[in-house]
Scaffold this motif. Structure first.
Motif, short mmCIF file in Angstrom:
data_model
loop_
_atom_site.label_atom_id
_atom_site.label_comp_id
_atom_site.label_asym_id
_atom_site.label_seq_id
_atom_site.Cartn_x
_atom_site.Cartn_y
_atom_site.Cartn_z
N ALA A 98 55.51 -21.61 75.25
CA ALA A 98 54.18 -21.48 74.65
C ALA A 98 53.37 -22.66 75.17
CB ALA A 98 54.27 -21.50 73.14
N VAL A 99 52.06 -22.59 75.07
CA VAL A 99 51.22 -23.61 75.71
C VAL A 99 50.79 -24.66 74.68
CG1 VAL A 99 49.20 -23.99 77.16
CG2 VAL A 99 50.33 -21.77 77.20
N PRO A 100 50.95 -25.96 75.02
CA PRO A 100 50.47 -27.00 74.10
C PRO A 100 48.95 -26.84 73.87
CG PRO A 100 51.65 -27.98 75.97
CD PRO A 100 51.50 -26.52 76.26
N GLY A 101 48.52 -26.99 72.63
CA GLY A 101 47.09 -26.82 72.30
C GLY A 101 46.19 -27.73 73.12
N THR A 102 46.71 -28.87 73.55
CA THR A 102 45.90 -29.84 74.29
C THR A 102 45.49 -29.32 75.67
OG1 THR A 102 48.03 -30.84 74.77
CG2 THR A 102 46.62 -32.02 73.23
N ALA A 103 46.15 -28.25 76.16
CA ALA A 103 45.72 -27.67 77.44
C ALA A 103 44.31 -27.12 77.32
CB ALA A 103 46.68 -26.56 77.86
N PHE A 104 43.85 -26.91 76.07
CA PHE A 104 42.54 -26.30 75.83
C PHE A 104 41.52 -27.30 75.30
CE2 PHE A 104 46.10 -23.49 75.24
CZ PHE A 104 45.84 -22.54 76.21
N GLY A 105 41.83 -28.58 75.44
CA GLY A 105 40.93 -29.64 74.96
C GLY A 105 41.65 -30.55 73.99
N ALA A 106 41.15 -31.79 73.89
CA ALA A 106 41.84 -32.81 73.09
C ALA A 106 42.01 -32.37 71.63
CB ALA A 106 41.07 -34.13 73.16
N CYS A 107 41.03 -31.62 71.09
CA CYS A 107 41.15 -31.25 69.68
C CYS A 107 42.16 -30.12 69.46
CB CYS A 107 39.79 -30.89 69.08
SG CYS A 107 39.05 -29.41 69.75
N GLY A 108 42.82 -29.68 70.55
CA GLY A 108 43.92 -28.73 70.40
C GLY A 108 45.23 -29.44 70.05
N GLU A 109 45.18 -30.78 69.96
CA GLU A 109 46.38 -31.53 69.56
C GLU A 109 46.81 -31.08 68.17
OE1 GLU A 109 49.29 -32.75 69.88
OE2 GLU A 109 48.56 -34.32 71.24
N GLY A 110 48.11 -30.88 68.01
CA GLY A 110 48.63 -30.42 66.71
C GLY A 110 48.76 -28.90 66.64
N PHE A 111 48.43 -28.23 67.75
CA PHE A 111 48.51 -26.76 67.76
C PHE A 111 49.26 -26.28 69.01
CE2 PHE A 111 44.90 -27.96 65.25
CZ PHE A 111 44.98 -27.13 64.14
N LEU A 112 49.63 -25.02 68.95
CA LEU A 112 50.36 -24.39 70.04
C LEU A 112 49.71 -23.03 70.29
CD1 LEU A 112 53.17 -25.12 71.35
CD2 LEU A 112 54.18 -23.54 69.70
N ARG A 113 49.51 -22.64 71.56
CA ARG A 113 49.00 -21.28 71.79
C ARG A 113 50.13 -20.36 72.19
NH1 ARG A 113 45.38 -18.92 76.71
NH2 ARG A 113 47.49 -18.72 77.57
N CYS A 114 50.28 -19.29 71.42
CA CYS A 114 51.27 -18.27 71.76
C CYS A 114 50.52 -16.98 72.06
CB CYS A 114 52.23 -18.01 70.61
SG CYS A 114 53.03 -19.47 69.96
N CYS A 115 50.75 -16.41 73.23
CA CYS A 115 50.12 -15.15 73.59
C CYS A 115 51.05 -14.02 73.16
CB CYS A 115 49.89 -15.11 75.09
SG CYS A 115 49.31 -13.50 75.66
N TYR A 116 50.53 -13.10 72.35
CA TYR A 116 51.40 -12.02 71.88
C TYR A 116 51.25 -10.72 72.68
CZ TYR A 116 47.25 -11.04 68.96
OH TYR A 116 45.97 -10.81 68.52
N ALA A 117 50.65 -10.83 73.87
CA ALA A 117 50.60 -9.66 74.77
C ALA A 117 51.93 -9.57 75.52
CB ALA A 117 49.44 -9.80 75.74
N THR A 118 52.98 -9.46 74.74
CA THR A 118 54.36 -9.44 75.24
C THR A 118 55.09 -8.32 74.50
OG1 THR A 118 54.30 -11.83 75.56
CG2 THR A 118 56.48 -10.87 75.34
N ALA A 119 56.04 -7.68 75.15
CA ALA A 119 56.74 -6.54 74.53
C ALA A 119 57.27 -6.90 73.13
CB ALA A 119 57.88 -6.09 75.43
N PHE A 120 57.21 -5.94 72.21
CA PHE A 120 57.54 -6.23 70.81
C PHE A 120 58.97 -6.75 70.66
CE2 PHE A 120 58.38 -5.44 66.36
CZ PHE A 120 57.21 -5.92 65.79
N ASP A 121 59.92 -6.17 71.39
CA ASP A 121 61.31 -6.63 71.22
C ASP A 121 61.46 -8.08 71.71
OD1 ASP A 121 60.86 -5.78 73.83
OD2 ASP A 121 62.97 -5.26 74.17
N GLN A 122 60.69 -8.45 72.72
CA GLN A 122 60.70 -9.84 73.20
C GLN A 122 60.07 -10.77 72.16
OE1 GLN A 122 61.92 -11.07 76.51
NE2 GLN A 122 63.01 -9.27 75.82
N LEU A 123 59.00 -10.27 71.52
CA LEU A 123 58.36 -11.08 70.47
C LEU A 123 59.33 -11.33 69.32
CD1 LEU A 123 54.75 -9.62 70.06
CD2 LEU A 123 55.39 -11.86 70.98
N GLU A 124 60.11 -10.29 68.97
CA GLU A 124 61.08 -10.45 67.88
C GLU A 124 62.08 -11.55 68.23
OE1 GLU A 124 61.68 -6.30 65.55
OE2 GLU A 124 62.35 -6.31 67.63
#
Ligand code: PLP
Length: 391
Positions: free
Chosen positions: A349-375
Motif C-alpha cells: 500500500a502507498v504511504p500517505g506522504t507520497a501525496f503530500g506532507a499532510c498525508g503523514e499518518g495515513f496509508l492509501r489502499c487501492c481497492y480496484a483489486t479482485a475481491f478474493d485478493q482483497l480478502e
C-alpha cells in the motif's frame, strides 16, 4: 559527462513520484498483493477494444485534427452535457488530449507566467506540484483534514490567496482520499474564485465513480464558473482505459486555443486508434461503467468495514477507488508502516506522504483489486496490525 550540469534546474528540482519509488520495491515479487497503483483491475470493455481493432482494420492510421476527431468531440459534447449538465461547442471548446495528465500540463502551461501562484489541495494526485513547477509557477498547498473528510474548505483556500494567485486545482472525487464535496462547499469555493478572479482546473477523472449524491456535481455548475473553469476529464478510470491514454479538456474557446497551441507542437494529436475507442466508450460504454462502479462500491464497503474492525480508523470515501486509513495510533510513520506491511505480510500500500506532507499518518489502499485478493490482503493486514503496539 556530468549530466547534472546538462539537465534543467527546473527538472532537476522535481522529486520522483513517491508511488513509483515505493513500487520499485515490489517489482519482481509475485508473492505480494498490491493495493498500490491506481488502476482498474478490469479489462477495457470488449466492445470498446473492438472499436479500436475495427478502426485499425479500416486503415485509420493517420494524424487527426489537432483538436481531435470532430466526431469524438461531438460525442464528448453530448456526454458532458448529459453528465455535467454543461454545454460545450465541439468545434471550439473541446480539446482531445493524451489523458488528463497531458490536459493538466497544457492547462498549467497555457495559463501560468513565471511565479504565478497555483493553489491545490493536499493530499493529492502526485503530478500536481511537479506539473506546476514545470510550468514555472509556484505551488501553494492547502491542506485538507480528516475531520472534513478531506474536502477542502473555502476558508482555508481564502487564507492561501495572494495577489499572485491565478489558478486553483480541484479534484473531486479525490485521489488519494476518495473525498467528495457538497454543493455548499463548491458554492463557497466558487464565490472565492469569482471574487479573486481565479481560473479553476477541475480534475473530474473519478466523477463517474461517485457513490453518494450526484456524480455529475461539479464546481463548473456554480454561478459564474463556466467561464473560469477548465474541465479536465478522461477515460482511464471509469472506462478502465488507462492504456489508451485518452482525455479531454472543455473550456471557453480562448483557453482551448491556448492549450491547443502547446498540444499541436508537443504532441500533434491524440492517437487515432484511441480516439475511435473513446467514441465507442462515450456512445455505448455507460452500462459497463455502472457495472464496474457497483463492484467498486461493494469492495469499498468491505474494505472500510474490515479496516475499522481491525482498528485502522477509516472514513467511508464518497468516490474513486481508494481508502485512506489513519495509522497514527501505532506510532509508526506512514513509510515505516507501509514498509513493514510489505516485508512482514507481502501487502503493498502507498504511504500517505507520497501525496503530500499532510498525508503523514495515513496509508492509501487501492481497492480496484479482485475481491478474493482483497480478502487475503485484509486478513494479512489484520494479522500485521495485531502484532503492533498502540502508541
Ligand atoms: N488525475 C488524477 C486525480 C489521477 O488520479 C490520475 C491518475 O491516477 C490522473 C489525473 C491521470 O489520468 P490519465 O490516465 O487520464 O492521464
Amino acid at each position: 559527462m556530468n549530466y547534472s550540469d546538462k539537465i534543467s534546474d527546473t527538472v532537476g528540482s522535481i522529486p520522483r513520484s513517491g508511488i513509483r519509488d515505493f513500487f520499485e520495491l515490489v517489482i519482481g515479487r509475485d508473492d505480494v498483493i498490491s493495493l498500490g497503483v491506481g488502476e482498474p483491475d478490469f479489462k477495457t470493455p470488449w466492445h470498446i477494444r473492438e472499436a479500436a481493432i475495427y478502426s485499425l482494420e479500416k486503415g485509420q492510421t493517420t494524424y487527426t485534427s489537432n483538436l481531435g476527431l470532430l466526431s469524438l468531440r461531438k460525442s464528448i459534447s453530448k456526454y458532458v452535457s448529459d453528465f455535467f449538465k454543461t454545454d460545450y461547442d465541439p468545434k471550439t471548446e473541446i480539446l482531445v488530449t493524451i489523458g488528463v495528465s497531458e490536459a493538466m500540463d497544457l492547462a498549467l502551461r497555457a495559463l501560468c507566467n513565471r511565479d504565478d501562484e497555483v493553489i491545490y489541495h493536499e493530499p493529492c494526485y502526485v503530478s500536481y506540484s511537479p506539473s506546476i513547477v514545470m510550468a514555472h509557477a509556484k505551488p501553494v498547498v492547502v491542506e485538507t483534514k480528516k475531520e472534513d473528510n478531506f474536502a477542502v474548505q473555502a476558508e482555508d483556500i481564502r487564507k492561501a490567496i495572494t495577489p499572485k494567485s491565478k489558478v486553483l486545482i480541484l479534484n473531486y472525487p479525490t485521489n488519494p482520499t476518495g473525498a467528495i464535496a457538497t454543493k455548499e462547499e463548491l458554492e463557497d469555493i466558487a464565490k472565492l474564485c469569482v471574487e479573486h478572479d481565479l481560473i479553476v482546473l477541475a480534475d473530474e477523472i473519478y466523477s463517474e465513480l461517485t457513490y453518494a449524491g450526484d456524480p455529475g456535481l461539479s464546481i463548473l455548475q456554480m454561478p459564474g464558473m463556466r467561464e473560469r473553469t477548465i474541465l479536465l476529464h478522461g477515460f482511464s478510470k471509469a472506462f478502465a482505459m488507462t492504456g489508451f491514454r485518452m482525455g479531454y479538456a472543455c473550456a471557453p474557446p480562448e483557453l482551448i486555443e491556448a492549450m491547443m497551441k502547446i498540444h499541436q507542437y508537443a504532441a500533434l494529436c491524440a492517437p487515432i486508434t484511441s480516439q475511435a475507442a473513446a467514441i465507442e466508450a462515450l456512445e455505448r460504454g455507460t452500462p459497463a461503467v455502472l457495472e464496474m462502479k457497483e463492484s467498486y462500491e461493494m469492495r469499498r464497503n468491505y474494505v472500510v468495514k474490515r479496516l475499522n474492525e481491525m482498528g485502522l480508523d477509516c472514513h467511508l470515501p464518497g468516490g474513486a477507488f481508494y481508502v485512506f486509513p489513519d495509522i497514527t495510533r501505532y506510532g509508526l510513520t506512514s513509510h515505516e508502516f507501509a514498509l513493514q506491511l510489505l516485508e512482514k505480510e507481502q501487502v503493498a500500500a502507498v504511504p500517505g506522504t507520497a501525496f503530500g506532507a499532510c498525508g503523514e499518518g495515513f496509508l492509501r489502499c487501492c481497492y480496484a483489486t479482485a475481491f478474493d485478493q482483497l480478502e487475503i490482503a485484509m486478513d494479512r493486514m489484520e494479522r500485521f496490525v495485531g502484532t503492533l503496539k498502540q502508541a
